[in-house]
Design a protein around this motif. Sequence first.
Motif, PDB file in Angstrom:
ATOM      1  N   ARG A 134      37.499 -29.717  23.037  1.00  0.00           N
ATOM      2  CA  ARG A 134      38.725 -30.179  22.369  1.00  0.00           C
ATOM      3  C   ARG A 134      38.394 -31.203  21.288  1.00  0.00           C
ATOM      4  NH1 ARG A 134      43.780 -29.627  24.222  1.00  0.00           N
ATOM      5  NH2 ARG A 134      44.320 -31.851  24.227  1.00  0.00           N
ATOM      6  N   ILE A 139      40.631 -27.134  20.557  1.00  0.00           N
ATOM      7  CA  ILE A 139      41.268 -26.006  21.239  1.00  0.00           C
ATOM      8  C   ILE A 139      42.377 -26.486  22.173  1.00  0.00           C
ATOM      9  CG2 ILE A 139      39.188 -24.604  21.089  1.00  0.00           C
ATOM     10  CD1 ILE A 139      38.719 -25.093  24.042  1.00  0.00           C
ATOM     11  N   TYR A 143      41.857 -22.876  29.101  1.00  0.00           N
ATOM     12  CA  TYR A 143      40.669 -22.104  28.734  1.00  0.00           C
ATOM     13  C   TYR A 143      39.727 -22.034  29.928  1.00  0.00           C
ATOM     14  CZ  TYR A 143      39.035 -26.902  27.570  1.00  0.00           C
ATOM     15  OH  TYR A 143      38.747 -28.252  27.574  1.00  0.00           O
ATOM     16  N   LEU A 279      43.700 -15.013  32.165  1.00  0.00           N
ATOM     17  CA  LEU A 279      44.372 -15.758  31.105  1.00  0.00           C
ATOM     18  C   LEU A 279      45.091 -14.810  30.155  1.00  0.00           C
ATOM     19  CD1 LEU A 279      41.622 -18.411  30.219  1.00  0.00           C
ATOM     20  CD2 LEU A 279      43.666 -18.728  31.625  1.00  0.00           C
ATOM     21  N   SER A 283      45.280 -17.150  25.145  1.00  0.00           N
ATOM     22  CA  SER A 283      44.513 -18.244  25.748  1.00  0.00           C
ATOM     23  C   SER A 283      43.124 -17.808  26.192  1.00  0.00           C
ATOM     24  CB  SER A 283      45.274 -18.807  26.964  1.00  0.00           C
ATOM     25  OG  SER A 283      46.523 -19.331  26.575  1.00  0.00           O
ATOM     26  N   ARG A 284      42.671 -16.662  25.705  1.00  0.00           N
ATOM     27  CA  ARG A 284      41.361 -16.175  26.142  1.00  0.00           C
ATOM     28  C   ARG A 284      40.250 -16.859  25.351  1.00  0.00           C
ATOM     29  NH1 ARG A 284      42.864  -9.764  27.204  1.00  0.00           N
ATOM     30  NH2 ARG A 284      44.184 -10.201  29.019  1.00  0.00           N
ATOM     31  N   ARG A 285      39.979 -18.083  25.797  1.00  0.00           N
ATOM     32  CA  ARG A 285      38.919 -18.880  25.202  1.00  0.00           C
ATOM     33  C   ARG A 285      37.912 -19.208  26.293  1.00  0.00           C
ATOM     34  NH1 ARG A 285      43.730 -20.521  22.785  1.00  0.00           N
ATOM     35  NH2 ARG A 285      44.186 -21.784  24.623  1.00  0.00           N
ATOM     36  N   PHE A 286      36.630 -19.017  26.001  1.00  0.00           N
ATOM     37  CA  PHE A 286      35.553 -19.248  26.971  1.00  0.00           C
ATOM     38  C   PHE A 286      34.635 -20.324  26.418  1.00  0.00           C
ATOM     39  CE2 PHE A 286      31.213 -17.707  28.464  1.00  0.00           C
ATOM     40  CZ  PHE A 286      31.275 -18.412  29.654  1.00  0.00           C
ATOM     41  N   VAL A 287      34.558 -21.446  27.134  1.00  0.00           N
ATOM     42  CA  VAL A 287      33.768 -22.595  26.713  1.00  0.00           C
ATOM     43  C   VAL A 287      32.566 -22.747  27.632  1.00  0.00           C
ATOM     44  CG1 VAL A 287      33.747 -25.111  26.425  1.00  0.00           C
ATOM     45  CG2 VAL A 287      35.783 -23.783  25.780  1.00  0.00           C
ATOM     46  N   TYR A 311      37.263 -12.472  24.616  1.00  0.00           N
ATOM     47  CA  TYR A 311      37.358 -13.929  24.679  1.00  0.00           C
ATOM     48  C   TYR A 311      36.692 -14.566  23.465  1.00  0.00           C
ATOM     49  CZ  TYR A 311      39.090 -14.644  29.472  1.00  0.00           C
ATOM     50  OH  TYR A 311      39.869 -14.695  30.598  1.00  0.00           O
ATOM     51  N   ASP A 312      37.321 -15.613  22.933  1.00  0.00           N
ATOM     52  CA  ASP A 312      36.651 -16.438  21.932  1.00  0.00           C
ATOM     53  C   ASP A 312      35.570 -17.242  22.637  1.00  0.00           C
ATOM     54  OD1 ASP A 312      38.379 -15.564  19.952  1.00  0.00           O
ATOM     55  OD2 ASP A 312      39.790 -17.211  20.266  1.00  0.00           O
TER      56      ASP A 312
END
Length: 368
Positions: A134, A139, A143, A279, A283-287, A311-312
Amino acid sequence: MTREGVLTILGLETSCDETAAAVVRRHAEESGGFRGEILSNAVFSQIREHAPYGGVVPEIAARAHIEHLDGLIVRALEEAHVGWDDLDAIAATAGPGLIGGVIVGLMTAKGIALARGLPLVAVNHLEGHALTARLTDGIAFPYLLLLVSGGHSQLLVVEDVGRYRRLGTTIDDAVGEAFDKVAKMMHLGFPGGPAVERTAKTGDASRFHLPRPLMGKPGCDFSFSGLKTAVRQLIEAQRIEAEGELTDQLRADIAASFQATVADVLADRVAHAMEMANLPEGSRRFVVAGGVASNQTLRARLEATAAERGYDFIVPPVKLCTDNGAMIAWAGAERFAMGMEDGLDISPLARWPLDPTAQAKPGAGVKA
């Protein structure tokens, strides 16, 4: 104090073998969003102090924190071009970690808070890693997070500041610890993660087949203890066959085979976690966060896994993957912006799970 809508926070990190202090700003925007800004990020690495022992020695780490933290705080403030009166609060890691080191940082922050009349924000070290994306990428919640380091291997859904839903964790050793132990077995040096990665660059990853613990099994927990044992047995067998020490090529091939095995396991576990997280599309974000996130081979494999599942893929810069003060300052800023602060009676914690409702895994050590 800073202007309305802007928080300036000093953050201290002393949970393991990096002594760190940083100043960050959190800018609130009219749209309801935010923007993070790193004004300084001073880190003293204790690698030289611990290298002769092949791992982190808690007593040495605590002494080094005592010796270097005050100077780093001064440096962080000077590099940020701020004074004490410009700060809105001070944040410090209160756990989890090596308790001696945690005490040094938290007690220093308490002293500053009392002397300067500043609010204190006690930060979970894992939350620092969890929220770094973030700071760097701005973002939104929620996530999916893979937190991988020397002491932690977890998959969580980050729902909000202070709200984390753990999907899986290690049932024995963390992946970073496995890298360190494999490096030690082959005398590659400390820290082990970068040493294994360097050695693996000239190796044949297909030469040796190693077990892939829990791969294909339901859920997304991890296990690396058996893999470490398999590597030790492989090394011993190769030494007997070579009638002495391993050749450079043998070391490279073992390192590459081990690294590829870990990549397969992580990709499999992450794929399961993506199904479990469920998700929505927006909201498909992968950190990926933590020290192991700096490994380029693992990053490439995880990026491919994310792309395959829509996923991003987000990884903070390498210097923000390892332990640092900026992540603690930012987590403190996020908490303080929501009205969260702590009293001077807050206690340091060796264990502090992000999701306190998650069931402890049998055999799991102190890596909560």
